[in-house]
Design a protein around this motif. Structure first.
Motif, PDB file in Angstrom:
ATOM      1  N   THR A   1      86.329  62.188  40.879  1.00  0.00           N
ATOM      2  CA  THR A   1      84.345  61.828  40.895  1.00  0.00           C
ATOM      3  C   THR A   1      84.224  63.012  40.994  1.00  0.00           C
ATOM      4  O   THR A   1      82.698  63.020  41.254  1.00  0.00           O
TER       5      THR A   1
ATOM      6  N   ASN B   1      79.644  57.745  38.407  1.00  0.00           N
ATOM      7  CA  ASN B   1      80.988  58.130  39.159  1.00  0.00           C
ATOM      8  C   ASN B   1      82.272  57.506  37.890  1.00  0.00           C
ATOM      9  O   ASN B   1      83.459  58.147  37.912  1.00  0.00           O
ATOM     10  N   TRP B   2      82.498  56.336  37.082  1.00  0.00           N
ATOM     11  CA  TRP B   2      82.645  56.069  36.200  1.00  0.00           C
ATOM     12  C   TRP B   2      82.949  57.216  34.826  1.00  0.00           C
ATOM     13  O   TRP B   2      84.128  57.603  34.988  1.00  0.00           O
ATOM     14  N   GLN B   3      81.920  57.879  35.038  1.00  0.00           N
ATOM     15  CA  GLN B   3      81.880  58.527  33.249  1.00  0.00           C
ATOM     16  C   GLN B   3      82.341  59.493  33.923  1.00  0.00           C
ATOM     17  O   GLN B   3      83.115  60.503  33.553  1.00  0.00           O
TER      18      GLN B   3
ATOM     19  N   ARG C   1      77.214  53.931  40.051  1.00  0.00           N
ATOM     20  CA  ARG C   1      78.306  53.509  40.359  1.00  0.00           C
ATOM     21  C   ARG C   1      79.135  53.845  38.254  1.00  0.00           C
ATOM     22  O   ARG C   1      80.552  54.535  38.106  1.00  0.00           O
ATOM     23  N   THR C   2      77.578  54.291  37.615  1.00  0.00           N
ATOM     24  CA  THR C   2      78.378  54.330  36.341  1.00  0.00           C
ATOM     25  C   THR C   2      78.597  55.815  36.032  1.00  0.00           C
ATOM     26  O   THR C   2      79.445  56.178  35.180  1.00  0.00           O
TER      27      THR C   2
END
Length: 198
Positions: A184, A98-100, A95-96
């Motif tokens: 992403t 993908n967020w970055q 998740r981190t």
């Protein structure tokens, strides 16, 4: 010619959305049709509806939309779409990442994001204009009522939302799923072969 090529490349996720719809039209249309009939029945297109039936129909409608989103997220594979969502929720590291990746993509390609959203708004606007024209500028609704194909107590909104559920709503759900894959960096260069829901 180069400018035209660059512009089309900027629209890659919108073009990918349209190609995905074309390649998987039957399944997309079928799920949209389930939601469309459900919404029309809720709006008394075929007569009065009990509160329980209304609630059950809402479950059917939302289930069809969720299935369509997962199907799109998995690029024509329902299971893959569901797995991606579960991983997004349960895998903190993923998740981190993908967020970055999403933040980096927006910072680097903000103009491309803007161009695609403008294209999306234009297509959605055309869908809505066409639906409004069919509903208000043609005799379709009156004809359906006069031939008793739909209830005389139903409103024109039954017709409007029927068409929205087989056009602009599926398009929006697919566009959003493809946007997630694009932002992403999970969008492939070409569409996979058509696969059935599984």
């Amino acid at each position: 010619m180069a400018n035209q090529s660059n512009f089309l490349k900027s629209l890659d996720w919108t073009v990918f959305t349209l190609r995905f719809i074309k390649n998987n039209f039957l399944i997309i249309f079928s799920l949209g049709l389930v939601a469309a009939f459900g919404r029309a029945i809720q709006l008394r297109a075929f007569g009065p509806v009990s509160p329980l039936a209304h609630t059950l129909l809402e479950i059917v409608i939302e289930s069809a939309r969720i299935l369509l989103f997962f199907y799109s997220l998995g690029l024509s594979n329902l299971k893959n779409g569901l797995v991606k969502l579960i991983q997004l929720i349960t895998n903190r590291e993923g998740r981190t990442k993908n967020w970055q990746t999403a933040l980096g993509t927006v910072q680097e390609k903000w103009l491309v994001v803007l161009i695609n959203f403008v294209a999306f708004l234009a297509i959605a606007f055309l869908f809505n204009v066409l639906i409004d024209h069919i509903a208000y500028e043609t005799c379709l609704f009156i004809t359906l009522q006069s031939r008793q194909l739909i209830s005389g107590d139903s409103s024109v909104w039954a017709l409007i939302l029927f068409f929205k559920n087989i056009s602009v709503i599926p398009f929006t759900l697919i566009f959003e799923a493809i946007f997630f894959l694009w932002i992403t960096n999970q969008l492939p260069g070409s569409l996979p072969p058509h696969q059935s829901v599984r």
